[in-house]
Write a protein that holds these residues in place. Structure first.
Motif, mmCIF file in Angstrom:
data_model
loop_
_atom_site.group_PDB
_atom_site.id
_atom_site.type_symbol
_atom_site.label_atom_id
_atom_site.label_comp_id
_atom_site.label_asym_id
_atom_site.label_seq_id
_atom_site.Cartn_x
_atom_site.Cartn_y
_atom_site.Cartn_z
ATOM 1 N N LEU A 4 0.907 -1.172 0.805
ATOM 2 C CA LEU A 4 0.097 0.082 -0.286
ATOM 3 C C LEU A 4 1.075 1.153 -0.224
ATOM 4 C CD1 LEU A 4 -2.552 1.115 0.153
ATOM 5 C CD2 LEU A 4 -2.422 1.273 2.907
ATOM 6 N N TYR B 80 -1.612 -4.712 0.775
ATOM 7 C CA TYR B 80 -3.006 -3.489 0.473
ATOM 8 C C TYR B 80 -4.000 -4.993 0.838
ATOM 9 C CZ TYR B 80 -6.831 -2.583 -2.254
ATOM 10 O OH TYR B 80 -8.026 -2.483 -2.505
ATOM 11 N N GLU C 115 -8.629 1.770 -7.001
ATOM 12 C CA GLU C 115 -7.553 1.283 -7.303
ATOM 13 C C GLU C 115 -6.177 1.059 -8.202
ATOM 14 O OE1 GLU C 115 -8.536 -3.027 -4.762
ATOM 15 O OE2 GLU C 115 -8.189 -3.061 -7.027
#
Length: 770
Positions: free
Chosen positions: A34, A99, A129
C-alpha cells in the motif's frame, strides 16, 4: 562543497534503491504494498480531512513526510527470528503494509455512511485502485455528495407537559432550525444538549435515548419535515410507561476513608459522625479533614433539585485537595408516592500525609554542563485543611570554562526554599461563596539562594504571595507580592577591574551587580486549546497563548516621593539604604500546532517581550534582562551569546553580561516527526534577537530602531532528536547559523559558506522549546 553534496545525494539514492529492492521480499506473490491513500471530494462542505478517521488501512509512515525510512529499516532484516539483529530491526522499524481489499471496501462504506449522515442521503463513494509497478498500489476514495436534504419545518411531540415547558423556555439555544442540512451529527448533539439541560433540572434518570426524531420527506423533494419526540420513562422495555420524575437531593453523606459496596443507612451505623452545613460526615476515630473544609467544597445541597453540574463541580472542587487520593459520588434512590429523592454518598480516600523525594538533574545555567541534587519534604495536610507544606534543599556544581585571571573556575549554588499552599483564595473579608466561585489556590513561599562564581558571590532572598486558578483550558496566576533582595557580598579583584573598565563604555552594567530590592506584582495568563501539558505535543491541531505583565517599585516610588520628596543621593530612592528597582515588563508567546498526520506535525512559535526601566532605575535588574540564543531561542547560538542587535562583542569570557536587552523577538518554525520506538526527530528554523531601549555607548548597533531591527534578525537552522519517556522529554538540538547580524559582507551569510567549528551550537534540554 558542491561535489561533496553531490556524493551524498548519489549515496542516498543508491541506499534507497537497495532498500526498495529489499522491501519486495516481504510482499507475497500476487499482493501489493500500500503505497498511498488519498481522499477526494467534489463538495467543499465535505472536507477530505474529516474522513481520515474512517480509513481502516494507511501506508507506511514517512520521516518528515518524505521517506519511509522505518519501512526500509524493517526490510533490511532477514526472516530468521532467532537472530537478535532481525528482532531489533523489526522492533524499531515498520513492517511493509500489504494492501487489503476488504479493509479498503470497509473504509469506502464507512466514508459513504459518514457523508450520508451529514445530510447528503444520495452520496456515494468510489474506490479506485491504481497499480504502480508490479508491487505497489495507490488507493483513491472519490466522494460524490449530490444535493443535501434540508429541514423545511420542525415540530415537537412532547406529551410530558413539565418537560415540554422546560424545552419551550430553552428553545432559543436549540441547534435545530429550518433551512439546515439533515445532519445526523447535529441531531445527536441536540439530543445531548437537551439531556444535559434536563439533568440539571432534576431529571436524574433521563438520557438521550428518550429523545427520537421522525423525518418525513415530500415526494420528488429534498425538503424534510422533522418531528422531535419524547418517549415516556421505562426502566425496562416490559414496564408500563410513566412520566419522567424530577429528583430532589434529600441527604448528603461524606464517607471519610471508608467505602461500601452497598449504600444503605445500616452500612454506616456505628461509625462516628458529625453534621456540617446540612451534610453528614462519617469516619472512624477522627476526621482527617476539618468538617468545614469538606462542606465548603461540596456543591450538592439538600432540598434542591438534582443537577448533574453540581456533581461535576463537586468532583472538580474536591480534586483541588491534594490530600485526597480519589473521590467517588454515588446516589441511592427513594420513591415516595409522586415524589422522588436521592441520597448522595461521597467517598473520600486520602493519600499519605508526608513524603520525601530526591532528585538529580543536569544543569547548564552558567554556560557549562554540571549537576545538581535536591531533597524535598512534603506534608499534604498540615492544618487538616489539605494545606501543602514543601521544604526543599538544593545544591549544584558546574565547571566554568574560558575564564582567565581567577583563583578558581567552579560555579556552586546552594538553595533552601519553603512553600505553603492553601486550596482556597486566602484573603480577608471574602465570603465562602466568592471563594467557591473563583476556585483559586493561594501560596506563600520563601527562598534563599547562594551563588558562588569565580567572578562574584551573590545571595538572593525572596518572599512571595500568589494566587492561581484555572477555568477550562486557561490558567491564571496573580503574584500579589514578590519581594526579592539581591546582595553581593563578594566581587573578585579581576571582576571589579572589568566593571571599572566597562564604566566608560557601558555605565549601566555595574548597576546589574549592585545590592538591590525588587518588589514586584505580576499577572500571567496561559491558554492551551488542546489541554495538553507543556512537555507534550498535542495530537491534533491546537494553539497556546501565554501573556505575562509585571511591574516593580511603583508603590515604593510614590511613597518615597510623598515622604522624602527627593532621593538623598540625588539619583535613586532607597529602602533600608538599598536602591529598589522600578520597571514594567510584558511578554507574549503564541504557538500553533498543525497536525499533518498522526506522526508528523508543524509547529510555529512567536515570542515578544518588552521591558522598560524608569523612575528609580536606569537599567533593568540583570535577572529581568532578555537574552537570546540557547535551547529555547535561536539555536544556532549558545545561550547569552547573541545581540543586542548587531553587537559583536569580544572574546572575553565575561562578555555574556553584555549580550542582554530590553526587547526580545523569537520566531520559530519546527517540523516534528516520529522516528521509531520512543525516538522523535525535528527540523527547525529559528530567527530572533534582543535590543536595547536606551542607547549604550559601546553598543550603538544594539539600539532598537523600526527601520533596521528586521535587518538584525539572526537566523539559524538545524536538526534535533527527542527521547519521549512519557513522563519526560529529553531533547538534543544541533543548530547552524544561517544569517549572522554581527557581521557584514560574506561573513553575514554563513549559510553560503558554513564552518562547522564557527557556526554550530549544540543544546541539551528537557521538554519541548515551545
Amino acid at each position: 562543497m558542491e561535489k561533496a553534496m553531490l556524493r551524498i545525494l548519489y549515496l542516498l539514492a543508491a541506499v534507497l534503491t537497495l532498500a526498495g529492492c529489499s522491501v519486495s521480499k516481504f510482499i507475497p506473490e500476487g499482493q501489493y504494498l500500500l503505497d498511498d491513500v488519498k481522499i477526494e471530494s467534489d463538495n467543499k462542505e465535505v472536507k477530505p480531512s474529516q474522513m481520515n478517521t474512517y480509513i481502516r488501512q494507511t501506508p507506511n509512515a514517512k520521516w518528515f513526510s518524505l521517506v519511509k525510512l522505518p519501512m526500509y529499516i524493517y526490510s533490511a532484516s532477514g526472516r530468521d527470528s532467532s537472530k537478535w539483529i532481525n528482532r531489533f530491526l523489526w522492533k524499531i522499524g515498520d513492517a511493509p503494509r500489504i494492501y487489503d481489499p476488504e479493509a479498503a471496501e470497509e473504509s469506502r462504506r464507512q466514508i459513504e455512511l459518514a457523508v450520508q449522515n451529514m445530510g447528503y442521503m444520495g452520496a456515494y463513494v468510489r474506490l479506485n485502485e491504481q497499480h504502480k509497478g508490479k508491487k505497489k498500489m495507490k488507493v483513491r476514495y472519490s466522494i460524490h455528495t449530490g444535493e443535501p436534504y434540508v429541514i423545511d419545518h420542525i415540530t415537537y411531540d412532547i406529551a410530558d407537559s413539565t418537560v415540554g415547558s422546560y424545552l419551550a423556555r430553552d428553545s432559543a439555544l436549540t441547534r435545530l432550525h429550518p433551512g439546515m442540512r439533515l445532519d445526523v451529527n447535529v441531531l445527536d448533539e441536540e439530543r445531548q444538549r437537551i439531556t444535559q439541560y434536563l439533568q440539571n433540572r432534576g431529571y436524574y434518570r433521563f438520557n438521550k435515548d428518550f429523545i427520537t426524531y421522525q423525518a418525513d420527506t415530500t415526494a420528488h423533494s429534498r425538503k424534510v419535515g422533522l418531528t422531535v419526540q419524547l418517549l415516556p420513562f421505562r426502566r425496562k422495555k416490559s414496564d408500563d410507561p410513566e412520566p419522567h420524575r424530577q429528583y430532589t437531593v434529600r441527604n448528603v453523606n461524606f464517607l471519610l476513608d471508608v467505602d461500601f459496596a452497598e449504600l444503605s443507612a445500616d452500612a454506616i451505623r456505628g461509625m462516628d459522625s458529625i453534621r456540617s452545613q446540612g451534610a453528614m460526615l462519617y469516619f472512624h476515630g477522627k476526621p482527617f479533614l476539618r468538617p468545614k473544609v469538606i462542606t465548603d467544597y461540596n456543591r450538592l445541597k439538600t432540598g434542591r433539585l438534582y443537577q448533574s453540574s453540581d456533581v461535576q463541580n463537586t468532583y472538580s472542587d474536591l480534586s483541588r485537595l491534594g490530600i485526597l487520593k480519589y473521590s467517588n459520588i454515588r446516589f441511592r434512590e427513594e420513591l415516595e408516592g409522586d415524589s422522588a429523592y436521592l441520597d448522595a454518598y461521597v467517598t473520600l480516600s486520602k493519600r499519605k500525609n508526608k513524603s520525601v523525594s530526591f532528585e538529580i538533574e543536569g544543569t547548564n545555567s552558567a554556560g557549562d554542563l554540571g549537576a545538581a541534587a535536591s531533597v524535598a519534604y512534603t506534608h499534604r495536610n498540615l492544618f487538616r485543611g489539605s494545606e501543602t507544606l514543601t521544604l526543599k534543599l538544593r545544591g549544584a556544581y558546574e565547571a566554568v570554562s574560558g575564564l582567565e585571571g581567577y583563583a578558581n573556575s567552579n560555579y556552586m549554588e546552594y538553595a533552601v526554599e519553603g512553600s505553603l499552599n492553601f486550596p482556597e483564595f486566602m484573603f480577608p473579608f471574602l465570603s465562602s461563596d466568592f471563594k467557591r466561585r473563583i476556585r483559586a489556590t493561594s501560596e506563600v513561599s520563601v527562598k534563599y539562594n547562594w551563588q558562588i562564581r569565580p567572578e562574584f558571590e551573590r545571595t538572593v532572598a525572596s518572599a512571595a504571595w500568589s494566587y492561581r486558578w484555572s477555568k477550562r483550558r486557561a490558567v491564571h496566576r496573580f503574584d500579589l507580592l514578590d519581594v526579592n533582595y539581591i546582595y553581593m557580598p563578594y566581587r573578585s579583584e579581576t571582576f571589579r577591574d572589568y566593571l571599572d573598565m566597562m564604566d566608560e563604555r557601558n555605565p549601566l552594567l555595574r548597576y546589574s551587580y549592585e545590592d538591590l530590592f525588587i518588589v514586584r506584582m505580576g499577572y500571567t495568563y496561559t491558554y492551551n486549546s488542546s489541554g495538553a501539558i507543556s512537555s507534550k505535543t498535542a495530537q491534533r491541531n491546537s494553539y497556546s497563548i501565554r501573556f505575562n505583565i509585571e511591574e516593580s517599585g511603583n508603590l515604593l516610588y510614590a511613597f518615597s516621593k510623598i515622604v522624602n520628596g527627593r532621593p538623598k543621593n540625588g539619583e535613586a530612592f532607597q529602602m533600608a539604604n538599598i536602591d529598589f528597582a522600578q520597571y514594567v515588563k510584558a511578554d507574549f508567546d503564541f504557538a500553533k500546532n498543525f497536525m499533518i498526520d498522526d506522526r508528523n506535525s508543524l509547529v510555529f512559535h512567536v515570542g515578544v517581550g518588552v521591558a522598560y526601566p524608569y523612575g528609580n532605575s536606569k537599567s533593568l535588574p540583570f535577572e529581568k534582562l532578555y537574552f537570546s540564543g540557547g535551547a529555547n531561542s535561536v539555536r544556532g547560538w549558545s545561550v547569552r551569546s547573541l545581540g543586542p542587535g548587531g553587537y559583536r562583542g569580544d572574546t572575553n569570557s565575561l562578555d555574556y553580561v553584555n549580550h542582554t536587552g530590553d526587547i526580545k523577538l523569537d520566531l520559530n518554525l519546527e517540523y516534528r516527526t516520529h522516528l521509531f520506538w520512543k525516538l522523535n526527530g525535528a527540523a527547525f528554523i529559528d530567527a530572533g534577537n534582543v535590543w536595547t531601549i536606551r542607547n549604550r555607548e559601546m553598543q550603538p548597533e544594539g539600539l532598537f530602531k523600526f527601520n533596521r531591527f528586521y535587518k538584525q534578525l539572526a537566523v539559524a537552522y538545524g536538526l534535533g532528536i527527542r527521547f519521549d519517556l512519557d513522563f519526560l522529554i529529553i531533547r538534543f538540538d544541533g543548530g547552524m547559523k544561517a544569517i549572522n547580524p554581527m557581521y557584514e559582507g560574506r561573513d553575514r551569510y554563513p549559510i553560503i559558506s558554513p564552518d562547522f567549528g564557527r557556526d554550530f551550537a549544540f543544546h541539551f534540554a528537557v521538554g519541548y522549546p515551545f
